[in-house]
Design an enzyme around this catalytic site. Structure first.
Site, PDB file in Angstrom:
ATOM      1  N   ASP A  36       0.730  -1.091  -0.053  1.00  0.00           N
ATOM      2  CA  ASP A  36      -0.059   0.059  -0.409  1.00  0.00           C
ATOM      3  C   ASP A  36       0.890   1.165   0.068  1.00  0.00           C
ATOM      4  OD1 ASP A  36      -2.165  -1.746  -0.029  1.00  0.00           O
ATOM      5  OD2 ASP A  36      -2.948  -1.044   2.031  1.00  0.00           O
ATOM      6  N   ASP A 282     -13.452  32.995 -36.232  1.00  0.00           N
ATOM      7  CA  ASP A 282     -12.503  31.999 -36.288  1.00  0.00           C
ATOM      8  C   ASP A 282     -13.290  30.833 -35.509  1.00  0.00           C
ATOM      9  OD1 ASP A 282      -9.852  30.978 -37.180  1.00  0.00           O
ATOM     10  OD2 ASP A 282      -9.821  30.312 -35.062  1.00  0.00           O
ATOM     11  N   GLY A 417      -9.365  26.457 -36.550  1.00  0.00           N
ATOM     12  CA  GLY A 417     -10.408  27.262 -37.482  1.00  0.00           C
ATOM     13  C   GLY A 417     -10.282  27.043 -39.011  1.00  0.00           C
ATOM     14  N   LEU A 418      -9.473  28.111 -39.418  1.00  0.00           N
ATOM     15  CA  LEU A 418      -9.314  28.205 -41.082  1.00  0.00           C
ATOM     16  C   LEU A 418      -8.789  26.602 -41.633  1.00  0.00           C
ATOM     17  CD1 LEU A 418      -8.357  31.572 -42.108  1.00  0.00           C
ATOM     18  CD2 LEU A 418     -10.396  30.115 -42.767  1.00  0.00           C
TER      19      LEU A 418
END
Lengths: 530, 429
Positions: A36, A282, A417-418
């Site tokens: 543990d 955009d 975006g573009l």
């Protein structure tokens, strides 16, 4: 028994460790076998903490069972007190020690240690990490709070609030606390106490001296806050300020509770970039992106609101792994008209994502595994997390700056975006072709030629092989596509190809078409055109 | 003229073979035996490991494996829940149900290990009986074995030992009169291939590996089996092989040029290989290994190193660093010390090395702070805190997961220790 490949939450004693490690002057003696101690590395490696967690494990072995384990616990506790001299101690058992029934609580009480000792009862076989953290924090607050503490008279002083819930190993908790503290300052509100993160037992004693509480992380702080409401009559601000609108709502709620004026805050240009970045042209391409959201309830619910209202996405799936907040999640899912997914079964989440074929996954490290396999863009919004989710830079999720961070980190995995339009317009140009992949994916990740959401037959076949059949197999399977239609599908940019495939197959199924022809493809396109 | 036969062992004595050992009993910072699954599931490619344990076991495995496994791993956990603790019959039924679901989902699994954990040991869930029962049920498709990787029984690499010992019990009997060689220990395939090539050139054979890469290719074992341990933590496996009549070849472990030479030599001798042929055959690779570690030697010679107990690789590695790279071991900690298997290694450690077995982590860290070695080899839970105290560390886990055995990895092994020091020197922050 539950068959588990990955798990979303650790055991409850790991939750207790998150509280102990977050605080100063606390030491936790955990009756546990040696394995543990792995939990230490969650803090030192994943969170990159420079100190070991303040936890002593008894690390008993098989040969100790039966006679020596109780003595071992007492020795470890005595040694830990002598070495660390904490202001308060936590004692408890891990799952194995729970079975051998040594009663750490009773033993610690009998030892008469010269500091407050909080005995934790964390049933490992019923409960999980977040519950363990909440219970530990509650027990500490209940034991250590000075019940006579009350706020000083206002007399022109600024109102004071407790910020409750942030822990060690939390998803951006440290940055959130900084951001919210700054925001409160502009509101004319001082922070009396941040807890558990950074608080000592002596600090916790004064918790009743604040005018009100702000519950940043309900999974951790809710139990304690309810007790504080009852005991000190403190009001609680419950709006979680994740996203621009939620931060505005948070400001309004704080102002109302504190009796200050928050009216102008957040409206002046420059306070947050999110509203303008989202409206800028955009961002048009973000419109209606289909997003699947999964995480802890608080982050998932907040993410859904930001996704729909502030980024213009379509929420197609919403779920959480912590059943304690299932009701909240179901309520939220109803807002988006989606089926709520409340499960801690990783395989079920995987099936849901595969069936829904979203364009973006907002999830945990586990969903990152799934999304990576299915080649779906993904951003992490919630624990459990990976070392890379503890960035060096300032990166809050809350407040106005947090909203900026959400915009960047969620939009980044999508084709920018573009570029998305360029991929369509110049698809025969080798620099923009599918084979080159998108620039945000490193430019060197070749994409398979056809298939699901950016994924090809190889990927999908592999995924199906290891995960069993998807929830809803395509109407007639891949074989029903005519070669002509299949070729046409390839002409659709990869980031919408999965949606096109899915819609077409659904259309074919609904119209009982056994073969998908070129016409079926365009009929479906027209059918689903928005 | 007598041929220049290099001494196979650098001049020993006075070494550590009879030095007192500091035995400690306190908090240990060692993984439990379950962690061995992380590399075993990659080594035996059609095997699957089902841990029967708690949520902690599942969390441990994914935390330890989190950065290494991206596909669906070939391991999982059957998490014991409250209702399983109510009655044992129910628990066995539950286990059968989970195994059925797993095998239905992953029909390509040829070998399934039921792996015992702390909770399954404590509630005395008999996995050997479950394995026998399920083996009958899935006969002809999937073989089902069991072993314990629990933290109350095993530390870290002892899990691999337990797994291989379970395989030994299941190996076919080898009754052939001719001797064969078995390389014992899960080695990276590339290293295994290098050794197999060298043995072929030497004329040693047939050579088998345990474990094999596929469940169906496990080697046979019998009275004429000679075996070389490739790892120092395989005490149980060695005993199981000896119980089946096999003979262990005593040797240094194959780390560095000298260790690898000695290890290969033990096999060559057992198979009656001509001494000159042996030297001629290994010479090129041995020289290459020496060249490869030379540049790290400049950086490491004279530097003081402490090993905290982790994998049982500590003593052979300290020997390599001391004899071939000129490092000074300060303290060499090991979770468990197998004196017989490590006798050669201990003899080569400088006499002033403190050997410690077991751990009391706080006391050991006090010693590290007092002696301030140039390099401390430790587990992942301790590395960053020690770095924050200005001590340079090498995280031990890489020594278990990386190819470090044999001539052609000697340079990489030296580099693993040199890199933290180089990094410390190049940083200007």
């Amino acid at each position: 028994m539950q068959l588990t490949v990955w798990t979303y939450e650790g055991p409850p004693h790991v939750g207790a460790m998150r509280i102990a490690t977050a605080m100063e002057g606390v030491h936790y003696v955990l009756h546990a076998p040696q394995g543990d101690t792995y939990a230490d590395l969650l803090f030192t490696m994943i969170e990159r903490r420079s100190k070991r967690p303040p936890v002593t494990f008894t690390t008993f072995q098989a040969r100790d069972l039966g006679k020596d384990t109780a003595a071992l616990f007492q020795t470890a506790t005595r040694d830990a007190y002598a070495r660390f001299e904490p202001q308060a101690m936590l004692v408890g058992a891990s799952c194995t020690a729970e079975l051998i029934q040594d009663d750490p609580a009773g033993m610690a009480q009998a030892m008469g240690l010269p500091c407050p000792v909080v005995a934790l009862e964390l049933p490992s076989y019923q409960r999980k990490e977040n519950w363990g953290a909440a219970e530990t924090f509650y027990q500490l607050v209940r034991t250590l709070a000075d019940k006579t503490a009350r706020p000083a008279p206002r007399d022109g002083r600024r109102p004071r609030a407790n910020l409750l819930g942030p822990t060690a190993l939390g998803f951006r908790h440290r940055d959130d606390v900084i951001e919210i503290t700054r925001l409160l300052d502009t509101l004319g509100v001082d922070v009396h106490l941040v807890a558990p993160l950074g608080a000592s037992p002596a600090d916790l004693a004064t918790i009743g001296a604040a005018d009100f509480n702000i519950l940043l992380y309900p999974e951790i702080g809710d139990t304690a806050v309810r007790w504080l409401e009852r005991t000190f009559g403190q009001a609680t601000v419950r709006t979680v300020p994740i996203g621009y609108a939620a931060t505005r709502a948070f400001v309004a709620e704080v102002a109302a509770v504190a009796g200050t004026d928050g009216a102008g805050i957040g409206t002046t240009p420059g306070t947050s970039n999110l509203p303008w970045w989202s409206r800028s042209v955009d961002s048009t391409y973000l419109t209606g992106k289909r997003v699947f959201i999964f995480g802890d309830a608080t982050h998932a619910i907040a993410a859904a609101r930001v996704a729909r209202d502030e980024l213009g996405f379509e929420v197609v799936g919403l779920g959480c792994y912590n059943r304690e907040f299932a009701r909240d999640l179901r309520t939220a899912a109803a807002l988006y008209g989606v089926e709520p997914l409340v499960t801690d079964d990783y395989l079920v989440v995987e099936e849901a994502i595969q069936a829904l074929q979203p364009e973006l996954v907002l999830g945990t490290q586990m969903e990152r595994h799934i999304a990576k396999r299915l080649r779906i863009p993904c951003a992490v919004i919630s624990a459990p997390v990976h070392v890379q989710d503890f960035p060096a830079r300032y990166s809050p999720q809350m407040g106005f700056e947090g909203a900026n961070v959400l915009f960047d980190t969620w939009v980044h995995p999508l084709v920018m975006g573009l570029e998305e339009h360029l991929l369509t317009m110049f698809r025969d140009d080798f620099e923009f072709s599918d084979a080159s992949g998108a620039s945000h994916l490193g430019g060197s990740s070749p994409l398979p030629p056809a298939g699901g959401v950016g994924g090809g037959p190889v990927e999908l076949a592999a995924a199906t092989e290891v995960t069993g059949p998807p929830l809803a197999p395509p109407a007639g399977g891949r074989g029903t596509w005519s070669p002509e239609a299949e070729r046409e599908l390839l002409k659709i940019p990869f980031f919408v190809r999965g949606k096109a495939r899915r819609n077409t197959e659904r259309f074919a199924s609904e119209h009982n078409l056994t073969t998908i022809t070129l016409d079926t493809l365009y009929d479906a396109k027209a059918h689903y055109a928005r | 003229m007598t041929p220049a036969v290099p001494a196979l062992l650098p001049l020993p004595l006075p070494g550590c073979e009879s030095a007192p050992v500091l035995r400690e009993r306190g908090q240990r910072e060692v993984f439990c035996g379950l962690t061995g699954i992380i590399w075993l599931h990659r080594k035996i490619q059609d095997a699957f490991f089902l841990v029967v344990g708690s949520r902690t076991c599942a969390h441990l495995l994914q935390s330890a494996a989190g950065v290494m496994v991206f596909a669906e791993p070939r391991f999982a956990t059957a998490i014991i829940e409250e209702r399983d603790l109510a009655g044992m019959a129910d628990c066995n039924e539950e286990l059968d149900r989970v195994v059925d679901r797993l095998l239905a989902r992953r029909p390509e699994i040829k070998l399934l290990f039921l792996v015992g954990s702390c909770p399954s040991e404590v509630i005395k869930l008999e996995l050997s009986r479950a394995a026998a029962r399920l083996s009958v049920k899935h006969a002809g498709i999937t073989k089902i074995l069991n072993y314990s990787g629990s933290g109350i029984e095993t530390t870290f690499t002892e899990g691999e030992d337990a797994c291989l010992a379970a395989l030994v019990a299941d190996l076919d009997s080898d009754t052939r009169a001719a001797p064969s060689l078995m390389i014992v220990g899960a080695l990276p395939d590339v290293v295994e291939d290098q050794f197999l090539r060298l043995f072929a050139e030497l004329g040693v054979g047939p050579v088998h590996c345990l474990p094999a890469r596929h469940a169906g290719d496990m080697p046979p074992v019998g009275p004429n089996t000679r075996f070389l341990l490739a790892q120092p933590f395989l005490g149980e496996t060695a005993r199981a092989l000896e119980d089946r009549g096999a003979t262990r070849l005593d040797a240094l472990f194959p780390f560095g040029a000298e260790g690898t030479t000695h290890w290969l030599h033990a096999a060559a001798q057992a198979f009656g290989i001509d001494e000159l042929h042996f030297r001629g055959t290994i010479a090129p690779a041995r020289e290459r290994a020496k060249r490869a570690i030379a540049h790290s030697r400049e950086r490491l010679a004279g530097k003081r190193i402490t090993f905290l107990p982790d994998s049982q690789l500590e003593i052979p590695l300290a020997r390599f660093l001391a004899t071939e790279l000129g490092m000074q071991p300060v303290e060499v900690g090991t979770p468990y010390l197998h004196r017989r298997h490590l006798a050669h290694e201990l003899a080569l450690l400088p006499a002033d090395t403190l050997i410690s077995e077991g751990q009391d982590v706080d006391r050991q860290l006090d010693r590290v702070r007092a002696t301030r070695p140039d390099l401390t080899v430790c587990g992942l839970g301790l590395a960053n805190p020690l770095e924050a105290e200005g001590l340079t560390t090498k995280w031990a886990i890489e020594l278990v997961f990386s190819p470090i055995h044999g001539f052609d990895q000697a340079g990489d092994l030296a580099e693993l220790f040199a890199r933290p020091l180089r990094r410390r020197d190049v940083l200007r922050v």
